[in-house]
Design a protein around this motif. Structure first.
Motif, PDB file in Angstrom:
ATOM      1  N   GLU A 164       0.832  -1.213   0.000  1.00 34.57           N
ATOM      2  CA  GLU A 164       0.000   0.000   0.000  1.00 34.57           C
ATOM      3  C   GLU A 164       0.858   1.252   0.000  1.00 34.57           C
ATOM      4  O   GLU A 164       0.530   2.245  -0.649  1.00 34.57           O
ATOM      5  CB  GLU A 164      -0.926  -0.004   1.222  1.00 34.57           C
ATOM      6  N   GLN A 165       1.988   1.216   0.719  1.00 38.26           N
ATOM      7  CA  GLN A 165       2.875   2.376   0.767  1.00 38.26           C
ATOM      8  C   GLN A 165       3.485   2.656  -0.604  1.00 38.26           C
ATOM      9  O   GLN A 165       3.716   3.816  -0.966  1.00 38.26           O
ATOM     10  CB  GLN A 165       3.984   2.145   1.795  1.00 38.26           C
ATOM     11  N   LEU A 166       3.730   1.608  -1.365  1.00 39.91           N
ATOM     12  CA  LEU A 166       4.305   1.807  -2.696  1.00 39.91           C
ATOM     13  C   LEU A 166       3.318   2.499  -3.630  1.00 39.91           C
ATOM     14  O   LEU A 166       3.713   3.277  -4.502  1.00 39.91           O
ATOM     15  CB  LEU A 166       4.743   0.467  -3.290  1.00 39.91           C
ATOM     16  N   THR A 167       2.047   2.237  -3.469  1.00 35.96           N
ATOM     17  CA  THR A 167       1.045   2.921  -4.303  1.00 35.96           C
ATOM     18  C   THR A 167       0.742   4.316  -3.763  1.00 35.96           C
ATOM     19  O   THR A 167       0.325   5.186  -4.525  1.00 35.96           O
ATOM     20  CB  THR A 167      -0.250   2.107  -4.396  1.00 35.96           C
ATOM     21  N   ALA A 168       0.956   4.528  -2.460  1.00 36.64           N
ATOM     22  CA  ALA A 168       0.769   5.872  -1.888  1.00 36.64           C
ATOM     23  C   ALA A 168       1.872   6.805  -2.362  1.00 36.64           C
ATOM     24  O   ALA A 168       1.646   7.991  -2.606  1.00 36.64           O
ATOM     25  CB  ALA A 168       0.754   5.799  -0.366  1.00 36.64           C
ATOM     26  N   GLY A 169       3.089   6.255  -2.513  1.00 35.24           N
ATOM     27  CA  GLY A 169       4.180   7.023  -3.093  1.00 35.24           C
ATOM     28  C   GLY A 169       5.048   7.750  -2.088  1.00 35.24           C
ATOM     29  O   GLY A 169       4.742   7.827  -0.891  1.00 35.24           O
ATOM     30  N   VAL A 170       6.164   8.285  -2.603  1.00 36.32           N
ATOM     31  CA  VAL A 170       7.119   9.050  -1.815  1.00 36.32           C
ATOM     32  C   VAL A 170       7.587  10.235  -2.644  1.00 36.32           C
ATOM     33  O   VAL A 170       7.392  10.269  -3.864  1.00 36.32           O
ATOM     34  CB  VAL A 170       8.345   8.190  -1.411  1.00 36.32           C
ATOM     35  N   VAL A 171       8.213  11.184  -1.986  1.00 41.57           N
ATOM     36  CA  VAL A 171       8.873  12.285  -2.684  1.00 41.57           C
ATOM     37  C   VAL A 171      10.365  12.042  -2.605  1.00 41.57           C
ATOM     38  O   VAL A 171      10.931  11.901  -1.519  1.00 41.57           O
ATOM     39  CB  VAL A 171       8.513  13.657  -2.062  1.00 41.57           C
ATOM     40  N   ASP A 172      11.010  11.968  -3.763  1.00 41.66           N
ATOM     41  CA  ASP A 172      12.449  11.719  -3.822  1.00 41.66           C
ATOM     42  C   ASP A 172      13.066  12.723  -4.791  1.00 41.66           C
ATOM     43  O   ASP A 172      12.650  12.821  -5.948  1.00 41.66           O
ATOM     44  CB  ASP A 172      12.714  10.284  -4.297  1.00 41.66           C
ATOM     45  N   GLN A 173      14.039  13.472  -4.310  1.00 39.43           N
ATOM     46  CA  GLN A 173      14.722  14.476  -5.119  1.00 39.43           C
ATOM     47  C   GLN A 173      13.723  15.434  -5.772  1.00 39.43           C
ATOM     48  O   GLN A 173      13.863  15.817  -6.926  1.00 39.43           O
ATOM     49  CB  GLN A 173      15.582  13.793  -6.199  1.00 39.43           C
ATOM     50  N   GLY A 174      12.699  15.779  -5.012  1.00 37.66           N
ATOM     51  CA  GLY A 174      11.706  16.732  -5.485  1.00 37.66           C
ATOM     52  C   GLY A 174      10.677  16.155  -6.435  1.00 37.66           C
ATOM     53  O   GLY A 174       9.839  16.899  -6.958  1.00 37.66           O
ATOM     54  N   GLU A 175      10.702  14.844  -6.670  1.00 37.87           N
ATOM     55  CA  GLU A 175       9.757  14.201  -7.578  1.00 37.87           C
ATOM     56  C   GLU A 175       8.849  13.253  -6.810  1.00 37.87           C
ATOM     57  O   GLU A 175       9.304  12.536  -5.909  1.00 37.87           O
ATOM     58  CB  GLU A 175      10.477  13.415  -8.671  1.00 37.87           C
ATOM     59  N   ARG A 176       7.583  13.243  -7.179  1.00 40.91           N
ATOM     60  CA  ARG A 176       6.637  12.308  -6.590  1.00 40.91           C
ATOM     61  C   ARG A 176       6.727  10.976  -7.315  1.00 40.91           C
ATOM     62  O   ARG A 176       6.511  10.905  -8.531  1.00 40.91           O
ATOM     63  CB  ARG A 176       5.214  12.865  -6.709  1.00 40.91           C
TER      64      ARG A 176
END
Length: 252
Positions: A164-176
């Motif tokens: 579920e966290q992988l589909t919720a996403g993260v911000v990395d180097q200013g990119e979603r």
């Protein structure tokens, strides 16, 4: 009193709509960056005169455009899929002398082809190539959201919360960064295979997304683009797409 010529008179000269480098790219003779370089090197002429500005307006239907002294005309459109092996670079040339996907096509007698999207050196699987820049843009522009499906081997056994966290996403180097869909395909004692679907592709998207959750990628295989599946195409082999496959991809 002299009558004014109407704005859409047939005597009004048509204004070229695209810069010279883009015209060459749209004709399918080379990539946009290759065309820009050729123009700046003085290898392109328009109606007999060398042009050094890649953005100078040009019209292939009304002007004689030559590259290296040869009249340029639209080439036959070619669309193919390749099963890229791991360790092969997706580039026309590599400054470090590594093998590229073009080595796999060298003896096929094909016109210039550009990759439709990318796979990094460590990744493998379905890679599309074409000299149809409009079709390629349709598949790669983020606003079109063409799904890409990957099978990814990871160094852990993910639970439902992590998926579920992988589909919720993260911000990395200013990119979603996020996955559109993730499922667990199978797992062993220490490793697991995930199916991950993206509807956009940023640089090293999956690797960065998983790394943000302290997960290492062991293998990454693209198995489908839109409705087109890699199927049983052997590593290092390629085939032409059918007209139906080309149409279905661009309309999907």
């Amino acid at each position: 009193m002299t009558a004014r010529r109407p704005p859409h008179s047939p005597h009004t000269a048509a204004v070229p709509r695209h810069g010279l480098a883009r015209v060459l790219s749209k004709l399918g003779v080379c990539s946009r960056s290759q065309a820009e370089r050729a123009v700046r090197e003085g290898r392109v002429s328009v109606d007999g005169r060398i042009v050094l500005d890649p953005e100078r307006p040009a019209d292939a239907e009304r002007q004689h455009i030559c590259l290296d002294g040869q009249l340029v005309a639209a080439v036959t459109r070619v669309y193919l899929m390749l099963n890229k092996p791991r360790g092969i670079v997706v580039s026309a040339a590599d400054e470090r002398g590594r093998d590229t996907v073009y080595h796999l096509l060298a003896s096929a007698g094909l016109p210039w082809l550009g990759p439709v999207g990318r796979l990094d050196k460590a990744s493998e699987g379905l890679l599309l190539l074409s000299n149809d820049s409009v079709w390629a843009a349709r598949l790669t522009e983020p606003r079109h959201h063409v799904d890409k499906t990957y099978h990814v081997q990871v160094d852990c056994i993910p639970d439902a919360a992590l998926l579920e966290q992988l589909t919720a996403g993260v911000v990395d180097q200013g990119e979603r960064l996020m996955a559109r869909h993730v499922v667990l395909l199978r797992s062993g004692e220490k490793h697991a295979w995930l199916e991950i679907v993206l509807d956009e592709g940023r640089n090293r998207h999956i690797r960065r997304l998983l790394a943000a959750h302290h997960i290492n990628v062991l293998r990454l295989i693209r198995v489908a683009v839109g409705s087109l599946a890699l199927g049983d195409l052997a590593k290092g082999q390629w085939r032409h797409l059918s007209a139906e496959e080309v149409s279905r991809l661009s309309s999907g």
